[in-house]
Write a protein that holds these residues in place. Sequence first.
Motif, short mmCIF file in Angstrom:
data_model
loop_
_atom_site.label_atom_id
_atom_site.label_comp_id
_atom_site.label_asym_id
_atom_site.label_seq_id
_atom_site.Cartn_x
_atom_site.Cartn_y
_atom_site.Cartn_z
N ALA A 214 53.11 32.79 9.90
CA ALA A 214 54.48 33.27 9.75
C ALA A 214 55.36 32.77 10.89
O ALA A 214 56.52 32.39 10.68
N LEU A 215 54.80 32.73 12.09
CA LEU A 215 55.54 32.22 13.25
C LEU A 215 55.82 30.73 13.12
O LEU A 215 56.94 30.25 13.38
N LEU A 216 54.79 29.98 12.72
CA LEU A 216 54.95 28.53 12.57
C LEU A 216 56.03 28.20 11.55
O LEU A 216 56.87 27.32 11.77
N ALA A 217 56.02 28.94 10.43
CA ALA A 217 56.96 28.66 9.36
C ALA A 217 58.38 29.06 9.74
O ALA A 217 59.33 28.29 9.55
N ARG A 218 58.56 30.27 10.28
CA ARG A 218 59.90 30.78 10.54
C ARG A 218 60.62 30.00 11.64
O ARG A 218 61.81 29.72 11.54
N PHE A 219 59.88 29.63 12.69
CA PHE A 219 60.52 28.98 13.83
C PHE A 219 60.29 27.48 13.86
O PHE A 219 60.58 26.81 14.86
N ALA A 220 59.75 26.95 12.75
CA ALA A 220 59.56 25.50 12.60
C ALA A 220 58.81 24.90 13.78
O ALA A 220 59.21 23.88 14.35
N LEU A 221 57.69 25.54 14.13
CA LEU A 221 56.89 25.08 15.27
C LEU A 221 55.84 24.09 14.79
O LEU A 221 55.21 24.29 13.75
N SER A 222 55.61 23.04 15.55
CA SER A 222 54.62 22.04 15.17
C SER A 222 53.20 22.50 15.50
O SER A 222 52.23 22.06 14.87
N GLU A 223 53.08 23.37 16.50
CA GLU A 223 51.78 23.92 16.85
C GLU A 223 51.95 25.34 17.38
O GLU A 223 53.04 25.72 17.84
#
Length: 311
Positions: A214-223
């Motif tokens: 959920a964190l990766l998707a919402r904040f567009a994080l690569s890792e």
Amino acid sequence: MSINWFPGHMHKARKEIAEVMPQVDIIIEMLDARIPFSSENPLVPQLRKDTPCIKVLNKADLADPQLTARWVSHFEQQAGVKAIPISQQNPEQIRALLQLCNTLLPDRNLEIRGARAMIMGIPNVGKSTLINTLAGRTIAKTGNEAGVTKAQQRIKLDNNVILTDTPGFLWPKLSPASCAYRLAVTGAIKDTVFEYADIALFAADYLLQSYPQALLARFALSELPENDVALLDAIGVKRGCMRKGGVVDLEKAGTILITELRAGNLGPITLETPEMVSQELIDAKAEEAAKSVDKAAREAERKRKAQKRYR
């Protein structure tokens, strides 16, 4: 950081509830489905005693449905308790409460004497919105902040149900400490009592473990960041929360994380499980016992020094 919030009107509300409790047939306790344990007031069992109780897990649309089902099962193991998840977006779920109130009084002739229900819950859990839906009109003042309702009122509803609305109130000591943090994260405590960076670090640590995707998707994080501080740093960089010298403003980044979480923008999330809180209660009890032993030892040492001084 210790988080507590028990203003004078909450103490007054508890006393008034105790006074009218003998006249009540059914308790409707509203909980936040994202924090079913932390939003469950430990004073309610003392107040209601054997009175039947419906635990309403509100904001179920914001909570993890699998964990909500586990919490419903957990609560219904308690004597005299029914538990149902609802969403303010589904008025039919809310209106079903009226029939459930009557069902819990099978021996009562409800045409002669209607059910007398009392709605209770922590601040900002959605009591006023639920009451307005049940009544079909605006009766209770609503607001997206803690502490809007300040006094009791009685409302006549369909199905011959008389509902007593009560102010939201917490309890004097929020324990375990994690319980207080979860209340702050979800908005049950006024934001003047805490710092957003503090509660955001608490939330970040949990989300990294339980909802990393959920964190990766919402904040567009690569890792995935390796820890809570790194997550706030990553959010700050993505959302432009920078201070002079290229340093992330953790307070602003933390505010973003908490705001997104409260709004449901990270998806359905529940911040606690039955197993988690059971262990927290064990740990809190052990910590209190250790503090009591330490306090007794310090008091004994103080007395020893005092006796030695005056010999």
